[in-house]
Write a protein that holds these residues in place. Sequence first.
Motif, PDB file in Angstrom:
ATOM      1  N   LEU A 100      26.221  18.232   6.882  1.00  0.00           N
ATOM      2  CA  LEU A 100      25.298  17.164   6.512  1.00  0.00           C
ATOM      3  C   LEU A 100      25.998  15.981   5.859  1.00  0.00           C
ATOM      4  N   ASN A 101      27.309  16.063   5.666  1.00  0.00           N
ATOM      5  CA  ASN A 101      28.063  14.935   5.111  1.00  0.00           C
ATOM      6  C   ASN A 101      28.300  13.869   6.174  1.00  0.00           C
ATOM      7  N   PHE A 102      28.361  12.610   5.755  1.00  0.00           N
ATOM      8  CA  PHE A 102      28.588  11.557   6.747  1.00  0.00           C
ATOM      9  C   PHE A 102      30.063  11.420   7.108  1.00  0.00           C
ATOM     10  N   LYS A 103      30.948  11.902   6.282  1.00  0.00           N
ATOM     11  CA  LYS A 103      32.386  11.954   6.536  1.00  0.00           C
ATOM     12  C   LYS A 103      32.910  13.260   5.957  1.00  0.00           C
ATOM     13  N   GLN A 104      34.140  13.622   6.355  1.00  0.00           N
ATOM     14  CA  GLN A 104      34.772  14.830   5.821  1.00  0.00           C
ATOM     15  C   GLN A 104      36.036  14.443   5.052  1.00  0.00           C
ATOM     16  N   PHE A 105      36.434  15.284   4.111  1.00  0.00           N
ATOM     17  CA  PHE A 105      37.526  15.066   3.163  1.00  0.00           C
ATOM     18  C   PHE A 105      37.094  14.069   2.079  1.00  0.00           C
ATOM     19  N   TRP A 106      37.763  14.152   0.956  1.00  0.00           N
ATOM     20  CA  TRP A 106      37.471  13.266  -0.164  1.00  0.00           C
ATOM     21  C   TRP A 106      37.669  11.789   0.213  1.00  0.00           C
ATOM     22  N   ASP A 107      38.668  11.533   1.053  1.00  0.00           N
ATOM     23  CA  ASP A 107      38.940  10.139   1.416  1.00  0.00           C
ATOM     24  C   ASP A 107      38.220   9.721   2.693  1.00  0.00           C
ATOM     25  N   GLY A 108      37.422  10.614   3.272  1.00  0.00           N
ATOM     26  CA  GLY A 108      36.619  10.281   4.437  1.00  0.00           C
ATOM     27  C   GLY A 108      37.411  10.017   5.695  1.00  0.00           C
ATOM     28  N   ARG A 109      38.594  10.596   5.801  1.00  0.00           N
ATOM     29  CA  ARG A 109      39.444  10.272   6.955  1.00  0.00           C
ATOM     30  C   ARG A 109      39.001  10.941   8.249  1.00  0.00           C
ATOM     31  N   ALA A 110      38.114  11.912   8.176  1.00  0.00           N
ATOM     32  CA  ALA A 110      37.592  12.569   9.379  1.00  0.00           C
ATOM     33  C   ALA A 110      36.117  12.238   9.531  1.00  0.00           C
ATOM     34  N   ASP A 111      35.731  11.802  10.727  1.00  0.00           N
ATOM     35  CA  ASP A 111      34.343  11.446  10.982  1.00  0.00           C
ATOM     36  C   ASP A 111      33.480  12.655  11.324  1.00  0.00           C
ATOM     37  N   THR A 112      34.111  13.736  11.770  1.00  0.00           N
ATOM     38  CA  THR A 112      33.356  14.906  12.234  1.00  0.00           C
ATOM     39  C   THR A 112      33.995  16.192  11.720  1.00  0.00           C
ATOM     40  N   LEU A 113      33.245  17.277  11.810  1.00  0.00           N
ATOM     41  CA  LEU A 113      33.796  18.585  11.470  1.00  0.00           C
ATOM     42  C   LEU A 113      34.933  18.962  12.412  1.00  0.00           C
ATOM     43  N   GLU A 114      34.821  18.554  13.680  1.00  0.00           N
ATOM     44  CA  GLU A 114      35.876  18.861  14.644  1.00  0.00           C
ATOM     45  C   GLU A 114      37.187  18.187  14.250  1.00  0.00           C
ATOM     46  N   PRO A 250      42.857  -2.912  -0.638  1.00  0.00           N
ATOM     47  CA  PRO A 250      42.961  -2.775  -2.099  1.00  0.00           C
ATOM     48  C   PRO A 250      41.626  -2.461  -2.772  1.00  0.00           C
ATOM     49  N   ASP A 251      40.514  -2.903  -2.175  1.00  0.00           N
ATOM     50  CA  ASP A 251      39.202  -2.613  -2.754  1.00  0.00           C
ATOM     51  C   ASP A 251      38.858  -1.123  -2.683  1.00  0.00           C
ATOM     52  N   ASP A 252      39.583  -0.380  -1.850  1.00  0.00           N
ATOM     53  CA  ASP A 252      39.304   1.048  -1.679  1.00  0.00           C
ATOM     54  C   ASP A 252      40.174   1.940  -2.566  1.00  0.00           C
ATOM     55  N   LEU A 253      40.966   1.343  -3.449  1.00  0.00           N
ATOM     56  CA  LEU A 253      41.787   2.151  -4.353  1.00  0.00           C
ATOM     57  C   LEU A 253      40.890   2.934  -5.308  1.00  0.00           C
ATOM     58  N   HIS A 254      41.125   4.241  -5.399  1.00  0.00           N
ATOM     59  CA  HIS A 254      40.359   5.163  -6.245  1.00  0.00           C
ATOM     60  C   HIS A 254      38.917   5.333  -5.768  1.00  0.00           C
ATOM     61  N   VAL A 255      38.661   5.021  -4.511  1.00  0.00           N
ATOM     62  CA  VAL A 255      37.327   5.204  -3.933  1.00  0.00           C
ATOM     63  C   VAL A 255      37.305   6.519  -3.159  1.00  0.00           C
ATOM     64  N   PHE A 256      36.270   7.331  -3.403  1.00  0.00           N
ATOM     65  CA  PHE A 256      36.161   8.651  -2.785  1.00  0.00           C
ATOM     66  C   PHE A 256      34.765   8.851  -2.212  1.00  0.00           C
ATOM     67  N   LYS A 257      34.673   9.799  -1.290  1.00  0.00           N
ATOM     68  CA  LYS A 257      33.351  10.219  -0.830  1.00  0.00           C
ATOM     69  C   LYS A 257      32.625  10.870  -2.000  1.00  0.00           C
ATOM     70  N   VAL A 258      31.401  10.471  -2.218  1.00  0.00           N
ATOM     71  CA  VAL A 258      30.599  11.096  -3.271  1.00  0.00           C
ATOM     72  C   VAL A 258      30.309  12.540  -2.863  1.00  0.00           C
ATOM     73  N   PRO A 259      30.649  13.523  -3.692  1.00  0.00           N
ATOM     74  CA  PRO A 259      30.423  14.921  -3.294  1.00  0.00           C
ATOM     75  C   PRO A 259      28.952  15.315  -3.347  1.00  0.00           C
ATOM     76  N   SER A 260      28.603  16.273  -2.524  1.00  0.00           N
ATOM     77  CA  SER A 260      27.265  16.860  -2.586  1.00  0.00           C
ATOM     78  C   SER A 260      27.113  17.647  -3.880  1.00  0.00           C
TER      79      SER A 260
END
Length: 318
Positions: A100-114, A250-260
């Motif tokens: 149900l997450n919109f991205k995977q990993f803390w940094d959102g580098r994966a768009d899907t579970l696959e 640079p605006d994405d420094l220290h930016v993470f996916k908000v955890p469930s």
Amino acid sequence: MRSLTPSLRLLCLAAGLAAAPAAPAGEPITPVPLSLHQDPAKAALGRRLFNDVRLSANSSVACASCHDVARGGSDRRAKSLGFLGQPGAVNAPTVLNAALNFKQFWDGRADTLEAQLDMVIRNPVEMGSSWEAVLAKLAGDAAYRDGFAAAYRDGLTIANLRHAIVSYERTLITPNARFDQYLRGDANAITAAEKTGYAKFKRFGCVACHQGVNVGGNMFQKFGVMGDYFAQRGGANDADRGRYAVTGNPDDLHVFKVPSLRNVTRSAPYFHDGSAATLEQALDVMFKFQLGRSGSKQDKADIIAFLNTLNSTPAGQP
């Protein structure tokens, strides 16, 4: 908010799940879908693979080593250990409700579970393997050969190995938490104290980032909106770059996916660095660095009471 929440209907369709019932008007949190639409035979194969150490280069760790479904979908370590016993760079997020997450990993580098699964298999610290190597190991297992021949038209292939594991992961949603029952109309599903905690959760602003079906997992946010968390911690490292490591912005420094926050009381320690051993510690950090205010002992107790209502058992488990 740094990213728009995708439509719940599209998210559920992509995950093969029935759309969740709508939350009452004005409520920022939506119930987890009740129905699962994964092929049982394929998900059963995926469950076996998820627990099979042969996915790693030296047959020492499985997906379940870092994502123990019986322990909140994680391993209770600040940093999980890879196939050579080396700690990973960040805390392993829970696998529960990951579909149900919109991205995977803390940094959102994966768009899907696959995509996430592919990266873990190849990661030189985590699994250190390849799909070709995994297939070669499993090809000699008659139970896998027969199972895949029965479940898939083309039998045991790399694509089907990946599909089976992800099919299983998509069954690991946790519907019917007491709070979801409350959202669906059962006013007595949560106590007066838990309702007070929910009211504070909304009033203090926690819900600005933790909302939707996963009570998070649907946007990016800077860690340290109201102060420098990393300076207080003792300095930042490469793992703290967050989304910046993906985008170079640079605006994405220290930016993470908000955890469930679903099942959050069962998945300590907290944050990408695993630095908060308890929910009380995590709330102290959130009050100071995300909300810019202090929270009393009673405030924290009330919010934790609410968070306990988000616990539920994975629907896909025997």
